[in-house]
Every structure is written in C-alpha cells, then in structure tokens.
Design a protein around this motif. Structure first.
Motif, PDB file in Angstrom:
ATOM      1  N   PHE A   1      -5.351   4.808   5.459  1.00 44.18           N
ATOM      2  CA  PHE A   1      -6.160   3.776   5.379  1.00 44.18           C
ATOM      3  C   PHE A   1      -5.230   2.538   5.364  1.00 44.18           C
ATOM      4  CE2 PHE A   1      -7.415   0.448   1.863  1.00 44.18           C
ATOM      5  CZ  PHE A   1      -8.692   0.096   2.505  1.00 44.18           C
ATOM      6  N   TRP A   2      -3.973   2.750   4.621  1.00 46.10           N
ATOM      7  CA  TRP A   2      -3.062   1.592   4.904  1.00 46.10           C
ATOM      8  C   TRP A   2      -2.660   1.216   6.326  1.00 46.10           C
ATOM      9  CZ3 TRP A   2      -4.292   0.193   0.369  1.00 46.10           C
ATOM     10  CH2 TRP A   2      -3.986   0.784  -0.675  1.00 46.10           C
ATOM     11  N   LEU A   3      -2.536   2.131   6.988  1.00 40.74           N
ATOM     12  CA  LEU A   3      -2.090   2.101   8.318  1.00 40.74           C
ATOM     13  C   LEU A   3      -3.204   1.248   9.069  1.00 40.74           C
ATOM     14  CD1 LEU A   3      -0.313   5.422   9.551  1.00 40.74           C
ATOM     15  CD2 LEU A   3       0.706   2.755   9.351  1.00 40.74           C
ATOM     16  N   SER A   4      -4.346   1.628   8.909  1.00 38.64           N
ATOM     17  CA  SER A   4      -5.544   1.109   9.512  1.00 38.64           C
ATOM     18  C   SER A   4      -5.706  -0.857   9.041  1.00 38.64           C
ATOM     19  CB  SER A   4      -6.754   1.510   9.356  1.00 38.64           C
ATOM     20  OG  SER A   4      -7.184   1.688   8.002  1.00 38.64           O
TER      21      SER A   4
ATOM     22  N   GLY B   1       0.826  -1.136   0.105  1.00 36.05           N
ATOM     23  CA  GLY B   1      -0.020   0.127   0.026  1.00 36.05           C
ATOM     24  C   GLY B   1       0.933   1.196  -0.117  1.00 36.05           C
ATOM     25  N   PHE B   2       1.880   1.198   0.873  1.00 37.65           N
ATOM     26  CA  PHE B   2       2.814   2.496   0.891  1.00 37.65           C
ATOM     27  C   PHE B   2       3.562   2.584  -0.521  1.00 37.65           C
ATOM     28  CE2 PHE B   2       2.222   1.335   5.460  1.00 37.65           C
ATOM     29  CZ  PHE B   2       1.643   2.532   5.906  1.00 37.65           C
ATOM     30  N   THR B   3       3.748   1.468  -0.984  1.00 41.55           N
ATOM     31  CA  THR B   3       4.344   1.471  -2.554  1.00 41.55           C
ATOM     32  C   THR B   3       3.494   2.558  -3.511  1.00 41.55           C
ATOM     33  OG1 THR B   3       5.683  -0.478  -1.942  1.00 41.55           O
ATOM     34  CG2 THR B   3       5.460   0.335  -4.587  1.00 41.55           C
TER      35      THR B   3
ATOM     36  N   ASP C   1      -1.389  11.519   1.816  1.00 45.82           N
ATOM     37  CA  ASP C   1      -0.930  11.655   3.360  1.00 45.82           C
ATOM     38  C   ASP C   1      -1.978  11.275   4.508  1.00 45.82           C
ATOM     39  OD1 ASP C   1       1.650  12.111   2.640  1.00 45.82           O
ATOM     40  OD2 ASP C   1       1.430  14.134   3.102  1.00 45.82           O
ATOM     41  N   MET C   2      -3.180  12.030   4.303  1.00 42.60           N
ATOM     42  CA  MET C   2      -4.330  11.899   5.234  1.00 42.60           C
ATOM     43  C   MET C   2      -5.346  10.476   4.987  1.00 42.60           C
ATOM     44  SD  MET C   2      -3.564  13.847   7.777  1.00 42.60           S
ATOM     45  CE  MET C   2      -4.930  13.233   8.497  1.00 42.60           C
ATOM     46  N   LEU C   3      -5.812  10.452   3.832  1.00 36.07           N
ATOM     47  CA  LEU C   3      -6.593   9.522   3.389  1.00 36.07           C
ATOM     48  C   LEU C   3      -5.934   8.276   3.150  1.00 36.07           C
ATOM     49  CD1 LEU C   3      -9.160  11.269   1.203  1.00 36.07           C
ATOM     50  CD2 LEU C   3      -9.553  10.522   3.671  1.00 36.07           C
ATOM     51  N   LEU C   4      -4.969   7.893   2.120  1.00 44.61           N
ATOM     52  CA  LEU C   4      -4.671   6.722   1.463  1.00 44.61           C
ATOM     53  C   LEU C   4      -3.764   6.223   2.826  1.00 44.61           C
ATOM     54  CD1 LEU C   4      -4.891   5.112  -1.024  1.00 44.61           C
ATOM     55  CD2 LEU C   4      -3.085   6.257  -1.980  1.00 44.61           C
TER      56      LEU C   4
ATOM     57  N   PHE D   1      -5.494   6.733  14.292  1.00 46.10           N
ATOM     58  CA  PHE D   1      -4.216   7.293  13.768  1.00 46.10           C
ATOM     59  C   PHE D   1      -4.341   8.823  13.097  1.00 46.10           C
ATOM     60  CE2 PHE D   1      -4.279   2.706  12.183  1.00 46.10           C
ATOM     61  CZ  PHE D   1      -3.177   2.358  13.033  1.00 46.10           C
ATOM     62  N   LEU D   2      -5.811   8.977  12.798  1.00 44.16           N
ATOM     63  CA  LEU D   2      -5.904  10.347  12.242  1.00 44.16           C
ATOM     64  C   LEU D   2      -5.528  11.651  13.094  1.00 44.16           C
ATOM     65  CD1 LEU D   2      -7.545   9.772   9.601  1.00 44.16           C
ATOM     66  CD2 LEU D   2      -9.242  11.238  10.437  1.00 44.16           C
ATOM     67  N   LEU D   3      -5.469  11.741  14.201  1.00 40.73           N
ATOM     68  CA  LEU D   3      -5.198  13.155  14.939  1.00 40.73           C
ATOM     69  C   LEU D   3      -3.867  13.343  14.982  1.00 40.73           C
ATOM     70  CD1 LEU D   3      -6.101  15.438  16.299  1.00 40.73           C
ATOM     71  CD2 LEU D   3      -5.928  14.200  18.510  1.00 40.73           C
TER      72      LEU D   3
END
Length: 175
Positions: A121-124, A77-79, A115-118, A134-136
């Motif tokens: 999402f990968w981290l979740s 996902g990070f790729t 940064d904020m959405l994608l 993670f959002l805040l």
C-alpha cells in the motif's frame, strides 16, 4: 515500568546501527524490492527488550537510515511498518517461550500484514501505481525469503539467548 538506563542506551545504539547497516549497506535494492536482513537485529532487539522498545527503535532506525542513505527521500509509511514490526516482534517474543511454531506464526503474520499489505500500500501511494503492479514481485520475493528469515532468526535468537544466559544478564532493569 520501562526505564532507559545507560545499558539500554548503549544496546539501543548498537542495534540501531545494526538495523541501518543490514537494511541499507548490506542490501540488494531495486526500485520496488529490497532484499536485506534488516529485520534480524530489530527482531532480536525487540525480543530482548520488549514491544515498546522494539517499536521505538524500529522507527528511529528507519528515520536515521533514510536521513543518512537517502537524503530528501523519506516516506513515513515505511516508518510505521518498521515500528509495527518491532512492536509485534517484542509482543510475541519478549519474556515468552520462543518456539519454532511461535516464530513461524509471527513471521507469517508479518509477511501477510506488514510485508504484503501495508508495504505494498505504501509503495502504491508513493509511486502512484496500482498495488497489483507490485504484488507479484513482492509476493515471490517474500515467499522465497520467509523460510530463510525464519531459520536465520531461529538460529541467531537461540545463540543469543544461550550467550546471555551463560555469561551475564545484560538488561538488569534495576541498575
């Protein structure tokens, strides 16, 4: 349209190394946050070489960086995020007038979308936690670094453009 000559191979190798160093070596990293300037060589490279090169080199640098510094811990996902960022930098900066307004728009767009959405999402997905966990912290970090990243890119980009125009054309597509 896109030929990969020896100059491009050398330039790509240099920028892959810079992306990996800025992202993995010269970074402060916690479990959920990474503070680095890994975006800078990717944005400069994509602005010089174009969106397809930017996407390819972003993906390659991400994969190599994970293999070298985090063996066994690779998340595709990070790729995708890095590749998309490289493509966006190249699309909006390559062979176009790069003004402070354009830089701000691109960096804000990447802040919101990648940064904020994608990445959230990968981290979740990766840690099996709700994205709100993670959002805040990610929002605070990114909102602090957004103007810093804009300023750093503006200064570095202008210096590199001035150097390339004054000394030589490094990417002559015909040679």
């Amino acid at each position: 349209m896109y030929n990969f000559n020896s100059k491009m191979i050398v330039l790509s190798g240099i920028f892959i190394a810079l992306i990996i160093i800025f992202t993995h070596v010269l970074a402060i990293q916690t479990l959920f946050l990474r503070i680095s300037f890994g975006f800078l060589p990717l944005a400069v490279y994509a602005s010089i070489c174009g969106p397809l090169y930017g996407a390819f080199i972003g993906a390659l640098a991400d994969i190599l960086g994970c293999l070298i510094f985090s063996p066994g811990f690779y998340f595709p996902g990070f790729t995708i995020s890095t590749s998309l960022s490289g493509y966006i930098y190249g699309y909006y900066f390559h062979d176009k007038p790069v003004s402070l307004k354009r830089i701000c728009i691109v960096f804000i767009f990447l802040f919101c979308s990648v940064d904020m959405l994608l990445n959230t999402f990968w981290l979740s997905l990766l840690y099996h936690k709700a994205a709100t966990a993670f959002l805040l912290s990610r929002f605070i970090k990114n909102i602090i670094f957004l103007p810093i990243n804009i300023i750093v890119f503006s200064v570095v980009y202008k210096a590199i453009q001035k150097y390339l125009q004054k000394n030589f054309v490094i990417l002559n597509k015909k040679s």
